[in-house]
Design a protein around this motif. Structure first.
Motif, PDB file in Angstrom:
ATOM      1  N   VAL A 108       0.842  -1.200   0.000  1.00 43.51           N
ATOM      2  CA  VAL A 108       0.000   0.000   0.000  1.00 43.51           C
ATOM      3  C   VAL A 108       0.878   1.251   0.000  1.00 43.51           C
ATOM      4  O   VAL A 108       0.632   2.200  -0.742  1.00 43.51           O
ATOM      5  CB  VAL A 108      -0.964  -0.001   1.207  1.00 43.51           C
ATOM      6  N   MET A 109       1.940   1.239   0.804  1.00 52.60           N
ATOM      7  CA  MET A 109       2.846   2.390   0.841  1.00 52.60           C
ATOM      8  C   MET A 109       3.572   2.546  -0.491  1.00 52.60           C
ATOM      9  O   MET A 109       3.783   3.656  -0.967  1.00 52.60           O
ATOM     10  CB  MET A 109       3.854   2.243   1.984  1.00 52.60           C
ATOM     11  N   ASN A 110       3.960   1.437  -1.101  1.00 53.28           N
ATOM     12  CA  ASN A 110       4.614   1.500  -2.402  1.00 53.28           C
ATOM     13  C   ASN A 110       3.690   2.125  -3.442  1.00 53.28           C
ATOM     14  O   ASN A 110       4.117   2.947  -4.251  1.00 53.28           O
ATOM     15  CB  ASN A 110       5.055   0.106  -2.845  1.00 53.28           C
ATOM     16  N   LEU A 111       2.412   1.751  -3.423  1.00 49.64           N
ATOM     17  CA  LEU A 111       1.452   2.339  -4.351  1.00 49.64           C
ATOM     18  C   LEU A 111       1.306   3.842  -4.124  1.00 49.64           C
ATOM     19  O   LEU A 111       1.209   4.625  -5.069  1.00 49.64           O
ATOM     20  CB  LEU A 111       0.091   1.652  -4.213  1.00 49.64           C
ATOM     21  N   PHE A 112       1.324   4.251  -2.852  1.00 54.75           N
ATOM     22  CA  PHE A 112       1.243   5.682  -2.526  1.00 54.75           C
ATOM     23  C   PHE A 112       2.432   6.434  -3.114  1.00 54.75           C
ATOM     24  O   PHE A 112       2.270   7.458  -3.784  1.00 54.75           O
ATOM     25  CB  PHE A 112       1.182   5.875  -1.002  1.00 54.75           C
ATOM     26  N   PHE A 113       3.646   5.923  -2.872  1.00 57.02           N
ATOM     27  CA  PHE A 113       4.839   6.598  -3.384  1.00 57.02           C
ATOM     28  C   PHE A 113       4.887   6.574  -4.909  1.00 57.02           C
ATOM     29  O   PHE A 113       5.354   7.525  -5.538  1.00 57.02           O
ATOM     30  CB  PHE A 113       6.116   5.994  -2.791  1.00 57.02           C
ATOM     31  N   MET A 114       4.414   5.490  -5.508  1.00 58.10           N
ATOM     32  CA  MET A 114       4.376   5.415  -6.966  1.00 58.10           C
ATOM     33  C   MET A 114       3.428   6.480  -7.521  1.00 58.10           C
ATOM     34  O   MET A 114       3.746   7.142  -8.515  1.00 58.10           O
ATOM     35  CB  MET A 114       3.921   4.027  -7.400  1.00 58.10           C
ATOM     36  N   ASP A 115       2.266   6.648  -6.891  1.00 63.24           N
ATOM     37  CA  ASP A 115       1.337   7.689  -7.323  1.00 63.24           C
ATOM     38  C   ASP A 115       1.968   9.075  -7.190  1.00 63.24           C
ATOM     39  O   ASP A 115       1.828   9.917  -8.076  1.00 63.24           O
ATOM     40  CB  ASP A 115       0.033   7.636  -6.523  1.00 63.24           C
ATOM     41  N   CYS A 116       2.658   9.322  -6.088  1.00 63.68           N
ATOM     42  CA  CYS A 116       3.323  10.621  -5.902  1.00 63.68           C
ATOM     43  C   CYS A 116       4.355  10.863  -6.991  1.00 63.68           C
ATOM     44  O   CYS A 116       4.457  11.969  -7.530  1.00 63.68           O
ATOM     45  CB  CYS A 116       4.000  10.691  -4.535  1.00 63.68           C
ATOM     46  N   ALA A 117       5.127   9.823  -7.319  1.00 57.10           N
ATOM     47  CA  ALA A 117       6.211   9.970  -8.297  1.00 57.10           C
ATOM     48  C   ALA A 117       5.710  10.097  -9.720  1.00 57.10           C
ATOM     49  O   ALA A 117       6.433  10.591 -10.583  1.00 57.10           O
ATOM     50  CB  ALA A 117       7.165   8.786  -8.190  1.00 57.10           C
ATOM     51  N   THR A 118       4.492   9.664  -9.992  1.00 54.47           N
ATOM     52  CA  THR A 118       4.006   9.693 -11.374  1.00 54.47           C
ATOM     53  C   THR A 118       2.865  10.673 -11.607  1.00 54.47           C
ATOM     54  O   THR A 118       2.637  11.082 -12.740  1.00 54.47           O
ATOM     55  CB  THR A 118       3.540   8.294 -11.815  1.00 54.47           C
ATOM     56  N   LYS A 119       2.160  11.078 -10.554  1.00 50.32           N
ATOM     57  CA  LYS A 119       0.978  11.914 -10.743  1.00 50.32           C
ATOM     58  C   LYS A 119       1.119  13.345 -10.247  1.00 50.32           C
ATOM     59  O   LYS A 119       0.292  14.187 -10.566  1.00 50.32           O
ATOM     60  CB  LYS A 119      -0.232  11.252 -10.077  1.00 50.32           C
ATOM     61  N   ILE A 120       2.137  13.625  -9.463  1.00 49.03           N
ATOM     62  CA  ILE A 120       2.410  15.006  -9.065  1.00 49.03           C
ATOM     63  C   ILE A 120       3.368  15.557 -10.114  1.00 49.03           C
ATOM     64  O   ILE A 120       4.509  15.084 -10.228  1.00 49.03           O
ATOM     65  CB  ILE A 120       3.011  15.090  -7.646  1.00 49.03           C
ATOM     66  N   PRO A 121       2.911  16.544 -10.911  1.00 52.81           N
ATOM     67  CA  PRO A 121       3.684  16.963 -12.096  1.00 52.81           C
ATOM     68  C   PRO A 121       5.148  17.310 -11.810  1.00 52.81           C
ATOM     69  O   PRO A 121       6.036  16.888 -12.553  1.00 52.81           O
ATOM     70  CB  PRO A 121       2.907  18.169 -12.618  1.00 52.81           C
ATOM     71  N   PHE A 122       5.418  18.077 -10.765  1.00 54.87           N
ATOM     72  CA  PHE A 122       6.788  18.486 -10.484  1.00 54.87           C
ATOM     73  C   PHE A 122       7.669  17.282 -10.172  1.00 54.87           C
ATOM     74  O   PHE A 122       8.783  17.152 -10.689  1.00 54.87           O
ATOM     75  CB  PHE A 122       6.800  19.470  -9.307  1.00 54.87           C
TER      76      PHE A 122
END
Length: 150
Positions: free
Chosen positions: A72-86
């Motif tokens: 679950v934490m990995n999915l969270f970090f993956m979303d941050c790394a791919t969906k936050i534009p900066f």
């Protein structure tokens, strides 16, 4: 804590083997008097590790074994790394520009100059770039942190 863990017979890491590692080495160092200091263990979702968790609960009945939390934490970090534009732009820059030039050794001269300077700034230890990987827990952020350390 330093333990010399050997693989089980035949190189098998089954549930019994993993449970025994925890019971013999890890839990006693965290809770030497079995006072219930350790009340939760986080495991991944692999079947042998889940079995080990169930075996540990037999000897430590108050223990809660949580499975899959790191996923679950990995999915969270993956979303941050791919969906936050900066952050996504930083990750793309790192993966497509910096790592191929200075991290993989593919450009030998640039890489060797970089490693020489890395050693001079880090007490003789070469600290290279890490290949960013989304499958690894927070792998993109670990790679970016190593970039800052260099």
């Amino acid at each position: 804590m330093c333990c010399n863990f050997q693989q089980a017979a035949g190189g098998v890491k089954n549930g019994e083997y993993i449970a025994q590692l925890f019971i013999d080495n890890i839990l006693p160092s965290l809770d030497p008097h079995r006072q219930g200091v350790v009340d939760a263990i986080f495991f991944d979702g692999a079947s042998n590790v889940q079995l080990a968790g169930e075996m540990i609960k037999v000897q430590y009945p108050r223990m809660t074994v949580l499975k899959g939390a790191e996923h679950v934490m990995n999915l969270f970090f993956m979303d941050c790394a791919t969906k936050i534009p900066f952050i996504a732009a930083l990750v793309r820059m790192y993966c497509k520009s910096l790592y191929p030039f200075m991290g993989s050794g593919g450009r030998h001269k640039v890489y060797s100059i970089f490693m020489e300077h890395s050693r001079s700034w880090n007490g003789g230890h070469a600290i290279g770039f890490t290949k960013a990987c989304g499958l690894r827990f927070a792998g993109f952020f670990i790679a970016l942190l190593r970039l800052l350390c260099n």
